[in-house]
Design an enzyme around this catalytic site. Structure first.
Site, PDB file in Angstrom:
ATOM      1  N   HIS A  77      29.018  50.940  36.988  1.00  0.00           N
ATOM      2  CA  HIS A  77      29.429  50.381  35.698  1.00  0.00           C
ATOM      3  C   HIS A  77      28.677  51.029  34.533  1.00  0.00           C
ATOM      4  O   HIS A  77      29.276  51.300  33.483  1.00  0.00           O
ATOM      5  CB  HIS A  77      29.215  48.867  35.680  1.00  0.00           C
ATOM      6  CG  HIS A  77      29.996  48.148  36.740  1.00  0.00           C
ATOM      7  ND1 HIS A  77      29.783  46.829  37.064  1.00  0.00           N
ATOM      8  CD2 HIS A  77      30.991  48.574  37.564  1.00  0.00           C
ATOM      9  CE1 HIS A  77      30.605  46.471  38.040  1.00  0.00           C
ATOM     10  NE2 HIS A  77      31.344  47.516  38.351  1.00  0.00           N
ATOM     11  N   HIS A 234      39.800  47.323  36.750  1.00  0.00           N
ATOM     12  CA  HIS A 234      38.409  47.500  37.183  1.00  0.00           C
ATOM     13  C   HIS A 234      38.283  48.661  38.164  1.00  0.00           C
ATOM     14  O   HIS A 234      37.281  49.391  38.132  1.00  0.00           O
ATOM     15  CB  HIS A 234      37.852  46.230  37.811  1.00  0.00           C
ATOM     16  CG  HIS A 234      36.392  46.375  38.145  1.00  0.00           C
ATOM     17  ND1 HIS A 234      35.408  46.244  37.198  1.00  0.00           N
ATOM     18  CD2 HIS A 234      35.767  46.712  39.304  1.00  0.00           C
ATOM     19  CE1 HIS A 234      34.225  46.483  37.754  1.00  0.00           C
ATOM     20  NE2 HIS A 234      34.422  46.773  39.032  1.00  0.00           N
ATOM     21  N   ASP A 238      35.725  51.783  37.806  1.00  0.00           N
ATOM     22  CA  ASP A 238      34.858  52.308  38.864  1.00  0.00           C
ATOM     23  C   ASP A 238      35.094  53.795  39.081  1.00  0.00           C
ATOM     24  O   ASP A 238      34.142  54.573  39.274  1.00  0.00           O
ATOM     25  CB  ASP A 238      35.120  51.564  40.177  1.00  0.00           C
ATOM     26  CG  ASP A 238      34.433  50.210  40.248  1.00  0.00           C
ATOM     27  OD1 ASP A 238      33.544  49.925  39.423  1.00  0.00           O
ATOM     28  OD2 ASP A 238      34.791  49.430  41.163  1.00  0.00           O
ATOM     29  N   HIS A 261      34.812  53.568  46.015  1.00  0.00           N
ATOM     30  CA  HIS A 261      33.667  54.424  45.720  1.00  0.00           C
ATOM     31  C   HIS A 261      33.516  55.568  46.725  1.00  0.00           C
ATOM     32  O   HIS A 261      33.361  56.730  46.345  1.00  0.00           O
ATOM     33  CB  HIS A 261      32.384  53.601  45.699  1.00  0.00           C
ATOM     34  CG  HIS A 261      32.392  52.492  44.695  1.00  0.00           C
ATOM     35  ND1 HIS A 261      32.540  52.714  43.343  1.00  0.00           N
ATOM     36  CD2 HIS A 261      32.279  51.146  44.848  1.00  0.00           C
ATOM     37  CE1 HIS A 261      32.510  51.558  42.703  1.00  0.00           C
ATOM     38  NE2 HIS A 261      32.360  50.596  43.595  1.00  0.00           N
TER      39      HIS A 261
END
Length: 308
Positions: A77, A234, A238, A261
């Site tokens: 973030h 969101h 990311d 991720h």
């Protein structure tokens, strides 16, 4: 040109996984410094450089590790906030192993960075320009980067929980799009995931104040959602934070399908594995104007995070 902070800014919060208090201070840094984290709680105040080759496997976050095994977790973030505000050189002091989660989005970081202001530095900005499409897959998950003049992100997610379901979004991130479209979107999870993580000693700092929690068709947070498609927004946030581990802005189109991720880090490894995939270019005025942080103002943020 490259940019750094005009002044230091600080944040106090808890680590999402540890549940313990942590203080983070962002300091201005010289040209070509990049983003470095400094663990001031450890002897010698070791540093960890935020680059793709320092990333290591982690549960539901991005974690970087230096040659001595010193790590910093949950950096995605703050990395997204720095990239989205056009900050290239920063020293990040942490008195623990994890970046504070704050409200689960990048909005508090963006707000303080823009309030403090940026300084343009007398050095050219370089960027990674994607020349060939590169893709990684894992079952039904896909992460792809393909040539494009600026940076755009396209994402698709599909969850059984009706509160999330199938969501798709595509955005060109030029001209502050990250700040006014993505930065206030919070991390999200299912109640069953929360229960499983806590049974493993994870997500100890997670609350309704720093994550959207869903159960079937219900959003359990008393305040509801900030966007009807907050979850996919969101995931795009990311992705920007993880792409920032390239060490410089990326010029290309990122496409994620049920990605996360680990997939984005794999994609960066694949991109840089072959010099024919990319070229490092010195940005002219037109290219700099297409960057996510170009021309961003504090007024681009909503007065307060939206709740629907």
């Amino acid at each position: 040109m490259q940019a750094t902070l005009r002044q230091s800014v600080s944040f106090d919060g808890v680590g999402l996984h540890s549940g313990t208090g942590v203080r983070m201070v962002l300091h201005p840094a010289p040209v070509n410094h990049g983003i470095q984290f400094r663990r001031i709680d450890l002897a010698g105040r070791p540093r960890v450089r935020a680059t793709w080759d320092a990333a290591r496997p982690a549960t539901l976050c991005t974690r970087i590790v230096n040659a001595d095994g010193i790590s910093v977790s949950t950096i995605e973030h703050i990395m997204a906030a720095l990239a989205g505000c056009g900050v290239h050189n920063v020293l990040v002091d942490l008195d623990g192993p994890e970046v504070p989660i704050l409200d689960g989005s990048a909005e508090p970081f963006v707000r303080e960075i823009l309030t403090g202001g940026l300084d343009q530095q007398d050095a050219p900005l370089r960027a990674v320009k994607v020349l060939r499409t590169v893709e990684v897959r894992n079952g039904g998950s896909v992460a792809r980067i393909q040539p494009e003049d600026g940076l755009s992100i396209e994402f698709q997610i599909d969850f059984d929980d009706a509160a999330i379901g199938l969501q798709e979004k595509s955005l060109n991130l030029a001209n502050g799009t990250f700040v006014h479209e993505l930065c206030d979107s919070r991390t999200f999870c299912r109640q069953s995931d929360v229960d499983a993580m806590r049974a493993q000693g994870l997500a100890l700092g997670g609350t309704y104040d720093n994550a959207v929690v869903v159960d079937g068709d219900a959003v359990l947070n008393p305040g509801g959602l900030r966007h009807t498609d907050e979850a996919v927004r969101h995931k795009m946030l990311d992705a920007l934070g993880d792409l920032a581990l390239a060490g410089m802005p990326v010029l290309g189109r990122y496409v994620g399908v049920r990605s996360g991720h680990a997939m984005t880090i794999r994609l960066l490894h694949a991109l840089f594995a072959d010099p024919n995939n990319y070229v490092v270019v010195e940005c002219d005025t037109a290219m700099t104007g297409m960057m996510p942080g170009a021309g961003v103002q504090l007024d681009d943020l909503p007065a307060q995070p939206r709740v629907l």
